[in-house]
Design an enzyme around this catalytic site. Structure first.
Site, PDB file in Angstrom:
ATOM      1  N   ASP A  93      -4.676   4.105  -1.685  1.00  0.00           N
ATOM      2  CA  ASP A  93      -5.761   4.444  -0.756  1.00  0.00           C
ATOM      3  C   ASP A  93      -6.225   5.875  -0.977  1.00  0.00           C
ATOM      4  O   ASP A  93      -5.473   6.817  -0.731  1.00  0.00           O
ATOM      5  CB  ASP A  93      -5.270   4.278   0.684  1.00  0.00           C
ATOM      6  CG  ASP A  93      -5.103   2.821   1.043  1.00  0.00           C
ATOM      7  OD1 ASP A  93      -6.092   2.077   0.950  1.00  0.00           O
ATOM      8  OD2 ASP A  93      -3.975   2.435   1.403  1.00  0.00           O
ATOM      9  N   MET A 117     -11.937  -5.155   5.146  1.00  0.00           N
ATOM     10  CA  MET A 117     -11.093  -4.321   6.009  1.00  0.00           C
ATOM     11  C   MET A 117     -10.859  -5.024   7.342  1.00  0.00           C
ATOM     12  O   MET A 117     -11.809  -5.455   8.003  1.00  0.00           O
ATOM     13  CB  MET A 117     -11.765  -2.966   6.260  1.00  0.00           C
ATOM     14  CG  MET A 117     -11.937  -2.083   5.023  1.00  0.00           C
ATOM     15  SD  MET A 117     -10.435  -1.819   4.077  1.00  0.00           S
ATOM     16  CE  MET A 117      -9.366  -1.049   5.308  1.00  0.00           C
ATOM     17  N   SER A 158       0.844  -1.194   0.000  1.00  0.00           N
ATOM     18  CA  SER A 158       0.000   0.000   0.000  1.00  0.00           C
ATOM     19  C   SER A 158       0.880   1.246   0.000  1.00  0.00           C
ATOM     20  O   SER A 158       1.669   1.463   0.926  1.00  0.00           O
ATOM     21  CB  SER A 158      -0.905   0.003   1.229  1.00  0.00           C
ATOM     22  OG  SER A 158      -1.524   1.273   1.337  1.00  0.00           O
ATOM     23  N   GLY A 168      -8.858   4.527   7.146  1.00  0.00           N
ATOM     24  CA  GLY A 168      -8.475   5.929   7.369  1.00  0.00           C
ATOM     25  C   GLY A 168      -6.993   6.123   7.622  1.00  0.00           C
ATOM     26  O   GLY A 168      -6.441   7.144   7.233  1.00  0.00           O
ATOM     27  N   HIS A 206      -8.428   1.848  -4.064  1.00  0.00           N
ATOM     28  CA  HIS A 206      -9.398   1.649  -2.976  1.00  0.00           C
ATOM     29  C   HIS A 206     -10.019   2.997  -2.641  1.00  0.00           C
ATOM     30  O   HIS A 206      -9.372   3.858  -2.047  1.00  0.00           O
ATOM     31  CB  HIS A 206      -8.618   1.057  -1.778  1.00  0.00           C
ATOM     32  CG  HIS A 206      -9.405   0.915  -0.521  1.00  0.00           C
ATOM     33  ND1 HIS A 206      -8.814   0.651   0.699  1.00  0.00           N
ATOM     34  CD2 HIS A 206     -10.743   0.991  -0.268  1.00  0.00           C
ATOM     35  CE1 HIS A 206      -9.735   0.575   1.637  1.00  0.00           C
ATOM     36  NE2 HIS A 206     -10.916   0.789   1.085  1.00  0.00           N
ATOM     37  N   MET A 246      -8.790   8.793   0.079  1.00  0.00           N
ATOM     38  CA  MET A 246      -9.652   9.186   1.220  1.00  0.00           C
ATOM     39  C   MET A 246     -10.143  10.622   1.042  1.00  0.00           C
ATOM     40  O   MET A 246      -9.371  11.486   0.641  1.00  0.00           O
ATOM     41  CB  MET A 246      -8.846   9.096   2.516  1.00  0.00           C
ATOM     42  CG  MET A 246      -8.205   7.746   2.741  1.00  0.00           C
ATOM     43  SD  MET A 246      -7.236   7.749   4.254  1.00  0.00           S
ATOM     44  CE  MET A 246      -6.464   6.133   4.174  1.00  0.00           C
ATOM     45  N   ASP A 306      -7.183  -6.135   4.136  1.00  0.00           N
ATOM     46  CA  ASP A 306      -6.462  -4.853   4.157  1.00  0.00           C
ATOM     47  C   ASP A 306      -6.458  -4.270   5.573  1.00  0.00           C
ATOM     48  O   ASP A 306      -7.519  -3.942   6.110  1.00  0.00           O
ATOM     49  CB  ASP A 306      -7.185  -3.902   3.187  1.00  0.00           C
ATOM     50  CG  ASP A 306      -6.501  -2.553   3.035  1.00  0.00           C
ATOM     51  OD1 ASP A 306      -5.384  -2.371   3.540  1.00  0.00           O
ATOM     52  OD2 ASP A 306      -7.118  -1.674   2.389  1.00  0.00           O
ATOM     53  N   GLY A 307      -5.256  -4.133   6.133  1.00  0.00           N
ATOM     54  CA  GLY A 307      -5.113  -3.488   7.439  1.00  0.00           C
ATOM     55  C   GLY A 307      -4.402  -4.380   8.448  1.00  0.00           C
ATOM     56  O   GLY A 307      -4.885  -5.476   8.757  1.00  0.00           O
ATOM     57  N   GLY A 365      -0.866   1.574   9.631  1.00  0.00           N
ATOM     58  CA  GLY A 365      -0.176   1.306  10.891  1.00  0.00           C
ATOM     59  C   GLY A 365      -1.060   0.886  12.058  1.00  0.00           C
ATOM     60  O   GLY A 365      -0.598   0.892  13.199  1.00  0.00           O
TER      61      GLY A 365
END
Ligand code: DX5
Ligand code: ZN
Length: 229
Positions: free
Chosen positions: A35, A137, A8, A142, A66, A37, A176-177, A145
């Site tokens: 990503d 997710m 990512s 948002g 995304h 947002m 993802d995450g 880390g």
């Protein structure tokens, strides 16, 4: 089962995003995850179509985009024009989800439906025949880390079993995450076959080695948790 590894770009050095995209490609990434947002659907603002366009100009691996946007339908054209290879919208977005996915499909781009940690798996079932991939997710979207949320594991299993029931053998299930060596394998066991990793890969000393390790370990353990009830 072939598995896919997607660094990512959110975790790259924002002073050198082109360098981050090149590093991912040279390290053997299958695709680059971007990503997007809007500061409304999620509390953060990240990057826009120009960064996708930069990636398109810089690397040849696919750009997996995304969209964390309240109104993704208004931006599909912009990201398609910027060279997105696949566009993922959230099932929680405020738009006609089916029409938006059909718009993406009609552009010859892969489409994906994304689901947040607090949304039940069956919210995406009706869209499975329309999409190439489901993005689950494993953090609240948002920020990079964050820590992996294990409540994604039964969701991955439920979606993979539903896809099997519908005969959708090629459906990619992505997570993802908070993905690292350990969490990737846990997800693979439950039927995920594509893994987005930001912090883990960009902060590692050797991204190529970590990508190779992730690919091998997830291919080895894919689906092992689907057989148990
Ligand atoms: C979160 C993003 C993720 C993020 C993952 O909103 O959708 O793609 O970059 O970052 P890590 O791997 O650091 O959790
Ligand atoms: Zn993402």
């Amino acid at each position: 089962m072939k598995t896919y590894i997607l660094p990512s770009l959110l975790a790259a050095d924002f002073g050198n995003l082109a360098g981050g995209a090149v590093l991912a490609e040279k390290s053997g990434a299958d695709e680059l995850h971007l990503d997007i947002m809007d500061g409304h659907f999620v509390p953060n603002i990240s990057m826009g179509p120009d960064v996708v366009q930069m990636s398109t100009n810089t690397i040849s691996i696919p750009r997996n985009v995304h969209l964390m946007l309240t109104y993704p339908d208004k931006y599909v054209e912009k990201f398609a024009d910027a060279g997105a290879s696949s566009i993922q919208i959230h099932v929680e977005a405020d738009c006609d989800i089916k029409a938006c996915l059909e718009d993406i499909n009609q552009r010859g781009i892969k489409s994906g439906i994304t689901i947040n940690p607090d949304t039940a798996a069956d919210a995406v079932f009706e869209y499975l025949p329309l999409v190439d991939e489901v993005l689950c997710m494993s953090v609240h979207p948002g920020y990079g880390g964050q820590s992996f949320m294990p409540n994604v594991l039964p969701k991955l299993k439920a979606i993979r079993l539903k896809a099997n029931e519908l005969g959708l053998d090629d459906l990619r299930i992505m997570v993802d995450g908070g993905i690292n060596r350990e969490t990737a394998v846990e997800c693979a066991r439950m039927g995920a076959n594509a893994f987005v990793a930001g912090t883990f890969l960009f902060k590692s000393d050797d991204m190529a080695e970590e990508i190779e390790n992730l690919r091998k370990s997830t291919e080895l353990d894919y689906g092992k948790g689907l057989l148990t009830t």
